[in-house]
Enzyme design. Structure first.
Site, short mmCIF file in Angstrom:
data_model
loop_
_atom_site.label_atom_id
_atom_site.label_comp_id
_atom_site.label_asym_id
_atom_site.label_seq_id
_atom_site.Cartn_x
_atom_site.Cartn_y
_atom_site.Cartn_z
N SER A 192 13.39 -6.37 6.61
CA SER A 192 13.97 -5.04 6.37
C SER A 192 15.39 -4.87 6.90
CB SER A 192 13.09 -3.94 6.97
OG SER A 192 11.90 -3.86 6.28
N SER A 193 16.23 -5.86 6.64
CA SER A 193 17.62 -5.73 7.07
C SER A 193 18.30 -4.57 6.33
CB SER A 193 18.39 -7.03 6.85
OG SER A 193 18.34 -7.40 5.49
N THR A 218 0.82 -1.21 0.00
CA THR A 218 0.00 0.00 0.00
C THR A 218 0.86 1.26 0.00
OG1 THR A 218 -0.09 -0.30 2.38
CG2 THR A 218 -2.04 -0.97 1.14
N ASP A 219 2.12 1.15 0.49
CA ASP A 219 2.91 2.39 0.68
C ASP A 219 3.17 3.11 -0.65
OD1 ASP A 219 4.83 0.48 -0.11
OD2 ASP A 219 6.28 1.02 1.45
N GLY A 235 12.74 -10.76 4.66
CA GLY A 235 11.60 -9.86 4.56
C GLY A 235 11.39 -9.03 5.82
N ASP A 267 9.43 0.71 5.17
CA ASP A 267 10.46 0.06 5.98
C ASP A 267 11.34 1.10 6.67
OD1 ASP A 267 9.36 -2.15 4.78
OD2 ASP A 267 11.03 -2.47 3.40
N TYR A 324 8.56 -7.05 -8.07
CA TYR A 324 8.02 -5.96 -7.25
C TYR A 324 7.79 -4.73 -8.12
CZ TYR A 324 7.96 -2.59 -3.31
OH TYR A 324 7.65 -1.59 -2.41
N GLU A 355 17.97 3.51 -1.36
CA GLU A 355 17.57 2.16 -1.80
C GLU A 355 17.04 2.20 -3.25
OE1 GLU A 355 16.64 -0.40 1.01
OE2 GLU A 355 16.04 -1.94 -0.40
C1 GLA Z 1 8.85 -4.12 0.91
C2 GLA Z 1 9.10 -2.66 0.53
C3 GLA Z 1 8.08 -1.75 1.22
C4 GLA Z 1 6.66 -2.24 0.99
C5 GLA Z 1 6.55 -3.73 1.28
C6 GLA Z 1 5.20 -4.29 0.93
O1 GLA Z 1 9.10 -4.32 2.27
O2 GLA Z 1 10.39 -2.28 0.90
O3 GLA Z 1 8.25 -0.42 0.79
O4 GLA Z 1 6.22 -1.93 -0.30
O5 GLA Z 1 7.52 -4.48 0.58
O6 GLA Z 1 4.23 -3.74 1.75
#
Ligand code: GLA
Length: 386
Positions: free
Chosen positions: A127-128, A36-37, A125, A173, A225, A161
């Site tokens: 967020s390292s 959604t972000d 998944g 993240d 993605y 990033e």
């Molecule tokens: C990854 C991306 C985020 C977000 C999620 C899915 O973590 O880094 O910005 O889009 O996927 O919600």
């Protein structure tokens, strides 16, 4: 020895001098609000106790020297004046990218020596990469007394990033790592960057939250993605909207009828997922965390059936957790592997862990790694110099 103290000591060994300071930034899970972000929508992440820690000392000659406990033992040396996308690879892209983004934005950030260690599992998944970016961003902000708001640091880390490391992620993240607080989930409006801390004290409600790392490594840089993101942007354009966030749930049926079939499930996921964030926040605000379960499970079904970013291992972790008494479960983060979260009654955490582990063994999957999550603090300066 604590991780910050060990990281400071390792810095001294590698670079021969003490660091000027040590900073820590956490990994995250997202409770609800996935994909959604980048549609200007809503999310509800929380910080994990697992952190990435950097020990840093500024240099006056413009060199950026990088070393990691988890690397190959070599010190990577870069010239800050020559930083540009493509100038670094591997994990060095993240710290180098943050320096590049800060300098591009006009901030007077010079060279530095940096040693990094982390307890955030990579490729899970969780967020390292954001944790590393955010620890470096906060260190630079402190060392150069830039005084940047955390949301701005998050934007610079996201730029690192996107434009330096080449991963087209949204901002969730980096916001989570920098802005989450202990004992709370963070309600994020990705358009305005308005943030609200929503109390999330699971233990007080007799609940537990498991993070099940399927150990299927996820990679958001491989094109899938980006393709999803492009599909959402195309759908918003066809609907004449700035972003899918602007489509209210009540307008979904006619909107879906007007779209090409391949975009229908994407739009349905994003619109219903934004609504689920609202439901989750209302439940937590009413002290009804246990009732979050069905919202999480509905989120997983949407990611599996509409957005199609789950995989056999995440689907199995969810179904096995639910069958063993979890109140709700879903994949968390970008998908294509990675981790599942499961909300359980506190006393059922062990049973659920054993059930998922057993189901993985029977299916011939690698054993999952299971963590117990609590809502931990966001990025912070971790220890005095030395
Ligand atoms: C990854 C991306 C985020 C977000 C999620 C899915 O973590 O880094 O910005 O889009 O996927 O919600």
């Amino acid at each position: 020895m604590s991780l910050p103290a060990a990281t400071g000591a390792a810095f001294r060994q590698v670079f021969g001098e003490p660091p000027a300071g040590v900073w820590a930034a956490p990994g995250r899970i997202n409770l609800i609000g996935e994909h959604t972000d980048y549609n200007d929508g809503f999310a509800l992440p929380m910080a994990l106790p697992q952190t990435t820690v950097v020990a840093v000392r500024p240099r006056t000659d413009g060199l950026l020297r990088l070393h990691s406990t988890r690397g190959d033992g070599r010190v990577t040396v870069l010239d800050t004046e020559a930083l540009a996308p493509g100038a670094a690879d591997g994990w060095a892209r993240y710290p180098a990218g943050v320096l590049w983004a800060l300098r591009e934005a006009g901030h007077p950030v010079g060279g530095l020596d940096l040693h990094v260690d982390s307890t955030v599992p990579a490729g899970a998944g969780l967020s390292s990469s954001a944790a590393l970016e955010c620890a470096v961003a906060l260190a630079c902000d402190d060392l150069h007394t830039l005084g940047l708001p955390r949301t701005e640091l998050a934007g610079l880390a996201q730029r690192a990033e996107n434009a330096f490391a080449g991963v087209p992620c949204g901002i969730m993240d980096q916001i989570a790592s920098l802005c989450c607080t202990e004992g709370a989930a963070l309600h994020l409006d990705s358009r305005s960057l308005a943030l609200r801390q929503v109390p999330f004290d699971l233990a007080a409600e007799g609940l537990g939250l498991l993070v099940i790392d399927t150990r299927v490594s996820h990679d958001l840089g491989d094109g899938a993605y980006a393709a999803l993101r492009a599909g959402c942007e195309r759908a918003a354009g066809l609907l004449g909207l700035p972003a899918l966030r602007d489509l209210p749930p009540g307008d979904l049926p006619p909107a879906l009828g007007a779209l090409p079939p391949e975009l229908v499930p994407l739009v349905r996921h994003v619109v219903t997922e934004n609504a689920r964030v609202g439901e989750a926040v209302a439940l937590l605000s009413a002290g009804r965390a246990a009732d979050l379960g069905p919202v999480l499970t509905a989120g997983h079904a949407s990611l599996r059936d509409d957005y199609r970013v789950s995989c056999p291992e995440t689907d199995l972790a969810v179904s096995a957790a639910l069958a063993a008494g979890a109140l709700g479960a879903r994949m968390t983060g970008g998908g294509f592997g990675g981790s599942v979260i499961a909300l359980t009654p506190a006393e059922a955490a062990g049973t659920v862990t054993r059930a998922v582990t057993g189901a993985f063994a029977r299916a011939g999957h690698r054993p999952p790694a299971v963590l117990r999550a609590t809502a931990a603090p966001g990025a912070h300066r971790a220890a005095p110099a030395g």
